[in-house]
Enzyme design. Structure first.
Site, PDB file in Angstrom:
ATOM      1  N   ASP A  85       0.889  -1.106   0.068  1.00 50.74           N
ATOM      2  CA  ASP A  85       0.053   0.106  -0.187  1.00 50.74           C
ATOM      3  C   ASP A  85       0.882   1.077  -0.027  1.00 50.74           C
ATOM      4  O   ASP A  85       1.585   1.573   0.856  1.00 50.74           O
ATOM      5  CB  ASP A  85      -0.880   0.062   1.267  1.00 50.74           C
ATOM      6  CG  ASP A  85      -1.672   1.249   1.347  1.00 50.74           C
ATOM      7  OD1 ASP A  85      -1.608   1.982   0.733  1.00 50.74           O
ATOM      8  OD2 ASP A  85      -2.430   1.397   2.470  1.00 50.74           O
ATOM      9  N   LYS A  89       2.792  11.180  -3.515  1.00 56.02           N
ATOM     10  CA  LYS A  89       1.813  10.491  -4.221  1.00 56.02           C
ATOM     11  C   LYS A  89       0.868  11.515  -4.839  1.00 56.02           C
ATOM     12  O   LYS A  89       0.310  11.280  -5.847  1.00 56.02           O
ATOM     13  CB  LYS A  89       1.142   9.495  -3.233  1.00 56.02           C
ATOM     14  CG  LYS A  89      -0.158   8.675  -3.776  1.00 56.02           C
ATOM     15  CD  LYS A  89      -0.704   7.829  -2.964  1.00 56.02           C
ATOM     16  CE  LYS A  89      -1.645   6.978  -3.284  1.00 56.02           C
ATOM     17  NZ  LYS A  89      -2.367   5.950  -2.399  1.00 56.02           N
ATOM     18  N   GLU A 118      -7.010   0.342  -4.729  1.00 55.35           N
ATOM     19  CA  GLU A 118      -7.352   0.644  -3.116  1.00 55.35           C
ATOM     20  C   GLU A 118      -8.546  -0.138  -2.477  1.00 55.35           C
ATOM     21  O   GLU A 118      -8.691  -1.074  -1.872  1.00 55.35           O
ATOM     22  CB  GLU A 118      -6.880   1.880  -2.415  1.00 55.35           C
ATOM     23  CG  GLU A 118      -5.469   2.230  -2.669  1.00 55.35           C
ATOM     24  CD  GLU A 118      -4.977   3.742  -2.717  1.00 55.35           C
ATOM     25  OE1 GLU A 118      -6.100   4.216  -2.143  1.00 55.35           O
ATOM     26  OE2 GLU A 118      -3.872   4.112  -2.729  1.00 55.35           O
ATOM     27  N   ASP A 171     -13.155   5.462   2.798  1.00 56.71           N
ATOM     28  CA  ASP A 171     -11.447   5.583   3.011  1.00 56.71           C
ATOM     29  C   ASP A 171     -11.359   7.196   3.503  1.00 56.71           C
ATOM     30  O   ASP A 171     -11.066   8.020   2.636  1.00 56.71           O
ATOM     31  CB  ASP A 171     -10.807   5.141   1.755  1.00 56.71           C
ATOM     32  CG  ASP A 171      -9.190   5.236   2.075  1.00 56.71           C
ATOM     33  OD1 ASP A 171      -8.916   5.653   2.949  1.00 56.71           O
ATOM     34  OD2 ASP A 171      -8.716   4.692   1.081  1.00 56.71           O
TER      35      ASP A 171
END
Ligand code: AMP
Length: 622
Positions: free
Chosen positions: A23, A87, A187, A211
């Site tokens: 992850d 990211k 994800e 999330d």
């Protein structure tokens, strides 16, 4: 899915094919594997430390690079040379991030163009891909250290909304870190897999994955049918997360204690202290009713209900996103079968309650929300490694498989959507007299020309005994076994010469790439049909010229001078049109050559036959 402390210096892990799930998060990253003994997904962690590795890279003045907890310490000390949230920059141009540029404390090159961003540290420039690769390299090393085995293959997760460029950038970062990225996994899909969703083929479910991490919020609506995950919609806020909750607590204290914005701007240490205490308070309040502490003589207090009131607006925003995601997926709330919680901030009880009451059902929160994505990536990795025999993710071939034939055409042996295991075989022959080798090139894709498809493998069948063209019988067989591995075998049937190769067709292709390849084939269908017809016409013309020339060479003495001249002319004409893109003209001239040669070929054939018959009668009377 209890966490199991791993101390694996045992021989059982000395397998070469250790595929890990990674992850690669905005705030934290982590690695998980399927424990070889318990067969449960576990997050890798070194003794007494967290499985979470902060996604932070610090460049020291001495040229050193540190990653993780060590690097995080430099966020305040050396903000210009400490990179967080790389990211957020993946696959982005400066224009993409312009409105949020102030979020980054390090220098992002503002070249005002559409080209991809670079980060400047000292005199050096780093692309987001390089920065991510440094994190991945560190994760790889940590994993190798813990597992005591080389780690070279990985499944890496990305947000469902990542576009092709961002997925490719992630893949490249993996490659740069020395990892073979077997799959880029969404994800929310990973989180669902960690809860065992989608592992039962019969199951059809619609899932909402909520999330809420440190700095980002995503809601994804997924549909699983027969083990295939489809993203119906995504929504969220890339600048909303637990950090904002902390900020709300700081605000609450500032009001209570009469601390002004200006004084915090001046006293950076106090500001930082308050932020750290705020995060501690928030975490504490997930399990307790009130928090109190002191900083610089300031009494810091907050109750759970005060906290909940402070973050109410933020939670409301996430719920609005959920509504929008449902609207985009054209679904009512009650169509959602399962709600999965991901991200550290979903530990906040008020968040759980809000989500649960919105969807009208209890939420799934039994798996550690910080680890759930990595654990799911490990489940996928295990399936790819072929260890999970009961569940084959790929029970159908997503794309056609075939080999290259004359003129660069794709000859499909196993068409797309074939159930696996499956096999197919077809015979081919040589084009030249005495040809001793044959190149077998294996391709995957839907286009008619192999150059538009994806090459999987290539090998040579050598040692075919000398025979005239067309005589050898080369059987090419494709076998896809239950693990999705394709074995291609070529065998010359007369001599038994054989050669084979193994390939794993789905490796390295994301679902998105498969989809693009399919779309491509639809877009180009008409054009492909035309190209195929042209290539076939050219091949046929070439072959006819070759056989005619050979025939004339052998049997020239039986032909008239006119016949030879007419043949020569017809061949020259045909040769001159082969290069043209005019398929009809090529066919017409091929037919013209045929009509010149057919009469004498038939005549000679008849003569040969009658000779043979009379000969037989003479020498072998019945
Ligand atoms: P992630 O990006 O998923 O690692 O989430 C990190 C966020 O979760 C940070 O904002 C943390 O402060 C928050 N977090 C971690 N543990 C807790 C907890 N027990 N209660 C509330 N928030 C938490």
């Amino acid at each position: 899915m209890a966490k199991i402390g791993i101390n694996i210096a045992t021989g059982s892990l000395q397998q070469s094919e250790m595929i890990v799930g990674i992850d690669l998060g905005t705030t934290n990253s982590l690695v998980a594997i399927i424990h070889p003994e318990s067969r449960q997904p576990v997050a890798l962690q070194e003794h007494n430390s967290s499985s979470l590795v902060p996604s932070v890279v610090h460049f020291g003045e001495d040229g050193s690079v540190v990653v993780g907890e060590e690097a995080k310490k430099f966020l305040v000390l050396a903000p210009q040379s400490t990179i967080f949230s790389a990211k957020r920059l993946m696959g982005k141009s400066y224009n993409d991030i312009r409105t949020n540029a102030s979020f980054f404390t390090y220098r992002i090159i503002d070249d005002n163009t559409e080209s991809l961003v670079k980060v400047q540290v000292g005199s050096k420039f780093y692309s987001p891909v390089e920065l991510s690769s440094l994190i991945l390299k560190d994760l790889k090393q940590r994993a190798e250290h813990i597992l005591k085995t080389p780690v070279t293959k990985a499944v890496i997760t990305v947000p469902a909304y990542f576009n092709d460029a961002q997925r490719q950038a992630t893949r490249d970062a993996g490659k740069l870190a020395g990892l073979d990225v077997l799959r880029i996994l969404n994800e929310p899909t990973a989180a669902s897999l960690a809860y065992g969703l989608g592992l039962n083929k019969e199951e059809e479910k619609t899932i909402a994955v909520y999330d809420l991490g440190g700095g980002t919020f995503d809601i994804s609506i997924l549909k699983i049918t027969q083990g295939i995950f489809e993203v119906l919609s995504t929504n969220g806020d890339t600048y909303l997360g637990g950090d904002d909750f902390d900020q709300m607590i700081v605000k609450h204290w500032m009001e209570q204690l009469g601390i002004s914005e200006a004084s915090l701007i001046e006293d950076k240490t106090l500001a930082q202290e308050l932020r750290l205490r705020a995060e501690a308070a928030k975490k504490w309040l997930s399990n307790n009713e009130s928090f109190s502490d002191a900083v610089n003589g300031h009494q810091l207090r907050i109750t759970r209900s005060q906290f909940e009131q402070a973050v109410q607006g933020l939670i409301r925003k996430t719920i609005d996103s959920c509504s929008q995601a449902l609207r985009d997926a054209k679904l009512e709330k009650d169509a959602i079968d399962v709600v999965v919680m991901v991200g550290g901030s979903t530990r906040v009880p008020a968040v759980k309650q809000a989500v649960s009451s919105f969807f009208g059902k209890p939420v799934n929160d039994s798996v550690n929300p910080d680890e759930v994505v990595a654990l799911g990536a490990a489940v996928q990795a295990d399936i790819l490694a072929g260890n999970n025999k009961e569940f084959l993710l790929l029970d159908i071939t997503p794309l056609s498989l075939g080999i290259e034939t004359m003129g660069g055409l794709m000859d499909v042996l196993i068409s797309r959507n074939s159930k696996i295991p499956t096999k197919a075989a077809r015979q081919y022959t040589t084009q030249k007299d005495g040809q001793s080798g044959m190149r077998i090139s294996v391709y995957q894709g839907e286009r008619d020309l192999v150059k538009d498809n994806r090459k999987l493998a290539e090998f040579n069948l050598e040692g075919i005994p000398g025979m005239p063209a067309g005589l050898p019988k080369v059987e090419v067989s494709f076998l896809i076994n239950a693990d999705g591995i394709l074995v291609v075998r070529a065998r010359e049937l007369r001599s038994g010469v054989e050669q084979s190769i193994e390939v794993t067709p789905q490796y390295g292709l994301t679902d998105q790439q498969v989809e693009n390849m399919l779309l491509d084939s639809l877009t180009h269908a008409q054009e492909d049909i035309k190209t195929r017809a042209l290539v076939e016409a050219r091949t046929e013309a070439g072959q006819l010229i070759e056989t005619t020339e050979r025939f004339v060479e052998k049997n020239g003495s039986y032909l008239t001078a006119d016949e030879i001249e007419a043949t020569r002319q017809a061949i020259a004409t045909l040769q001159s049109v082969i290069a043209s893109g005019n398929k009809d003209l090529i066919s017409e001239k091929t037919e013209a050559l045929n009509s010149v040669s057919r009469p004498y070929a038939e005549r000679l054939m008849d003569e040969a036959v009658s000779k043979a018959i009379s000969g037989k009668t003479l020498s072998d009377p019945i």
